[in-house]
Design a protein around this motif. Sequence first.
Motif, mmCIF file in Angstrom:
data_model
loop_
_atom_site.group_PDB
_atom_site.id
_atom_site.type_symbol
_atom_site.label_atom_id
_atom_site.label_comp_id
_atom_site.label_asym_id
_atom_site.label_seq_id
_atom_site.Cartn_x
_atom_site.Cartn_y
_atom_site.Cartn_z
ATOM 1 N N THR A 46 0.755 -1.118 0.043
ATOM 2 C CA THR A 46 -0.010 -0.092 0.001
ATOM 3 C C THR A 46 0.906 1.222 0.005
ATOM 4 O O THR A 46 1.789 1.413 0.736
ATOM 5 C CB THR A 46 -1.157 0.168 1.116
ATOM 6 N N TYR A 47 0.546 2.235 -0.938
ATOM 7 C CA TYR A 47 1.236 3.634 -1.205
ATOM 8 C C TYR A 47 2.607 3.201 -1.577
ATOM 9 O O TYR A 47 3.488 4.472 -1.699
ATOM 10 C CB TYR A 47 1.258 4.109 0.274
ATOM 11 N N ILE A 93 -1.479 -3.127 -8.069
ATOM 12 C CA ILE A 93 -2.619 -2.717 -7.467
ATOM 13 C C ILE A 93 -3.391 -3.494 -6.498
ATOM 14 O O ILE A 93 -3.950 -3.385 -5.319
ATOM 15 C CB ILE A 93 -3.855 -1.857 -8.379
ATOM 16 N N GLU A 94 -3.209 -4.962 -6.874
ATOM 17 C CA GLU A 94 -3.894 -6.003 -5.960
ATOM 18 C C GLU A 94 -3.045 -6.141 -4.818
ATOM 19 O O GLU A 94 -3.517 -6.947 -3.714
ATOM 20 C CB GLU A 94 -4.000 -7.207 -6.862
ATOM 21 N N ALA A 149 -0.501 -1.626 -4.292
ATOM 22 C CA ALA A 149 0.671 -0.577 -4.772
ATOM 23 C C ALA A 149 0.302 0.710 -5.301
ATOM 24 O O ALA A 149 -0.987 0.619 -6.105
ATOM 25 C CB ALA A 149 1.746 -1.496 -5.657
ATOM 26 N N LYS A 150 1.126 1.696 -5.503
ATOM 27 C CA LYS A 150 0.875 2.825 -6.227
ATOM 28 C C LYS A 150 1.067 2.577 -7.719
ATOM 29 O O LYS A 150 0.440 2.748 -8.668
ATOM 30 C CB LYS A 150 1.647 4.044 -5.760
ATOM 31 N N ASN A 184 -7.568 -1.819 5.316
ATOM 32 C CA ASN A 184 -7.441 -1.735 3.785
ATOM 33 C C ASN A 184 -8.875 -1.279 3.336
ATOM 34 O O ASN A 184 -9.484 -1.942 2.536
ATOM 35 C CB ASN A 184 -7.074 -2.990 3.329
ATOM 36 N N GLY A 244 -9.287 -1.827 -4.082
ATOM 37 C CA GLY A 244 -9.721 -2.272 -5.443
ATOM 38 C C GLY A 244 -9.503 -1.139 -6.218
ATOM 39 O O GLY A 244 -8.659 -0.541 -6.598
ATOM 40 N N TYR A 255 -6.387 2.444 5.131
ATOM 41 C CA TYR A 255 -7.035 2.499 3.834
ATOM 42 C C TYR A 255 -6.172 2.154 2.470
ATOM 43 O O TYR A 255 -4.773 2.173 2.666
ATOM 44 C CB TYR A 255 -7.358 4.202 3.837
ATOM 45 N N ALA A 256 -6.840 2.060 1.638
ATOM 46 C CA ALA A 256 -6.295 1.703 0.218
ATOM 47 C C ALA A 256 -5.904 3.109 -0.305
ATOM 48 O O ALA A 256 -6.517 3.999 0.195
ATOM 49 C CB ALA A 256 -7.004 0.724 -0.750
ATOM 50 N N ARG A 257 -4.880 3.159 -1.000
ATOM 51 C CA ARG A 257 -4.307 4.577 -1.505
ATOM 52 C C ARG A 257 -5.248 5.364 -2.226
ATOM 53 O O ARG A 257 -5.686 6.685 -1.803
ATOM 54 C CB ARG A 257 -2.927 4.284 -2.056
#
Lengths: 455, 182
Positions: free
Chosen positions: A215-216, A242-243, A246-247, B75, B79, B102-104
Amino acid sequence: MTLTEKILAKASKKSKVFPGENIWVETDILLTHDVCGPGTIGVFKREFGKNARVWNPYKIVIMPDHYIFTSDSLSNRNVDILRAFTKEQGLPYFYDVIDDPNGNWKFDPLKGPLKRQYGMHYAGVCHTALPEKGHVRPGEVLFGTDSHTCTAGAFNQFATGIGNTDAGFVMGTGKLLIKVPPTIQFYLDGELQKGVMAKDLILYIIGEIGFDGATYMAMQFEGPGAFSLSIEDRMTMANMAIEAGAKNGIFPADQKTIDYVNQRILKNGTKKEFEIVELEKDQKFFASYSIDLSKIEPTVAAPPNPANRFKAKELASVKIDRAYLGSCTGGKLTDFIAFASILKNNMVSVETFAVPSTPEVVDQLHKIEIEGQSLWEILVQAGVKITENPSCAACLGGPMDTFGRVNKPLVCISSTNRNFPGRMGDKAALVYLASPMTVAASAIKGKITDPREFL
Amino acid sequence: MTKRIFGKAYVVGDNIDTDQIIPAQYLMYVPTVPEELEKLGSYALCGLPESLYPLRFVEAGKTKTEYPIIIAGKNFGCGSSREHAPIALAAAGCRVVIAKSYARIFFRNCIATGVLFPYEIGERFPEKIEIGQELVVDLETETLLVADHAYPLKPLGDAKEVIEAGGIFNYAKKTGMIPAGS
């Protein structure tokens, strides 16, 4: 600096950037589609005024691809909104479903979902079509109103998904304020074994670091194993960054990258100049993983998320009702070749749908042969329902009449990228994510099957 | 500016993705069209399986929720990049989400649109709060008040001002970054 940091430094005209730093970057390409384009245009007009002009018409690419071959009138209308905006702004890169710039798009249900219903400009699924149409270049910054925009990281590019409001801002200014992500390195060594695909590798990695494990962050794939992968394999990998939250996902460039990009630029007459971003010796990573590709086995993500990892052979008792091949991650030409190689001289035993990601893939399926039989014929003979209409289709459910949509609580094995509850339609359906070969082998046997049984 | 948000809490678990927040079959509604925005709100969180969430976030036939506060695990919002997700929650009447993480893109979209306060909290709360429990979120002190306990939320920093202004465009106009007249 890492690859991502180097691109972002260049795009923000700084000599160096650091993870966590907030910077303004210049956009090379803004991508949007029928689901988020109308809202982005709405934000752009609301904020910049009715008569506002986009910052650079050559840097906006509009590819309708989500809800196209449906009778849903609002979905059809959304393509018309894109067409009207394109005309108003004089945008050269709108890949319309129909040929008439003054027409309206209307899907004809009487012709059915299988027969071709698009004109000569339609490009299909944006993440596959964007590089195909010559809009992806190494070293550039791509923003798209879709989380799988990260696919283009396969081409040594910084590519990430954004919302409508940010996209509206980019549309008016060409700029966006972003945070520099820390990079996780994945050092890949060795080569994938026969029967194992890039999809297995990325599902393995997501299972390893977790569904929110990046994440990020930026996921950087490098090492001899990364270069051993084909361009489309790299797209499969970057697509699913993204799954893991990731950015972006990113690869270094090699001759395969340069050849692909140059060929597509030449064919489509798009911007020629680009500058590759090379790996530096001195890179600081948030974390680092080494992976031997030869150890990867056919891998499946069970519901309810893409990190719920199993080996295909561990799920051999799972019976399936349906198989599905398609999407930006699993409907490319090489996905179809792998799928057909397993299905040749076999029959599927469950209902099986296949949706090519672009018209070019459709075209190639008719041309490429295995032992004198076209890929298309192989699939039809195996009992697969295959459509000539490329789109995102049932990967994300969509309107009720979407081709292949899981409208009942079925168990489906799919080459797509997400398996959350309701992702492909019914909330109680169970979706298992797998490689095209595993999907094919499972479709034949009617239960989850390691495709190496068919080699 | 509202200093406190109070009302009933809706409680969800980990990894609530954007398909559960607003299922893809409703993405043909364009958020900048007012009547379509209301539709999006009416479908907020309707992708949660009934087996796990028998109490709906928005009751059938209604367009608004009775829960202005959502308590979530880790999270939240993972998605897709669909901005329809925070927008649908807000259109239904939700004001704040308090999640472990959170997701980004979801987090970013909350700030860019200014429609929701996406607060992180150090400990897991879904197991501690009942659906329908009355909660108070103090935006000034950035704390969650449960009965007589105050739990600190992770400060939103500069993003708080952006959300309070109503998103990045309003913030940019307010602070002179872009002309107010445009």
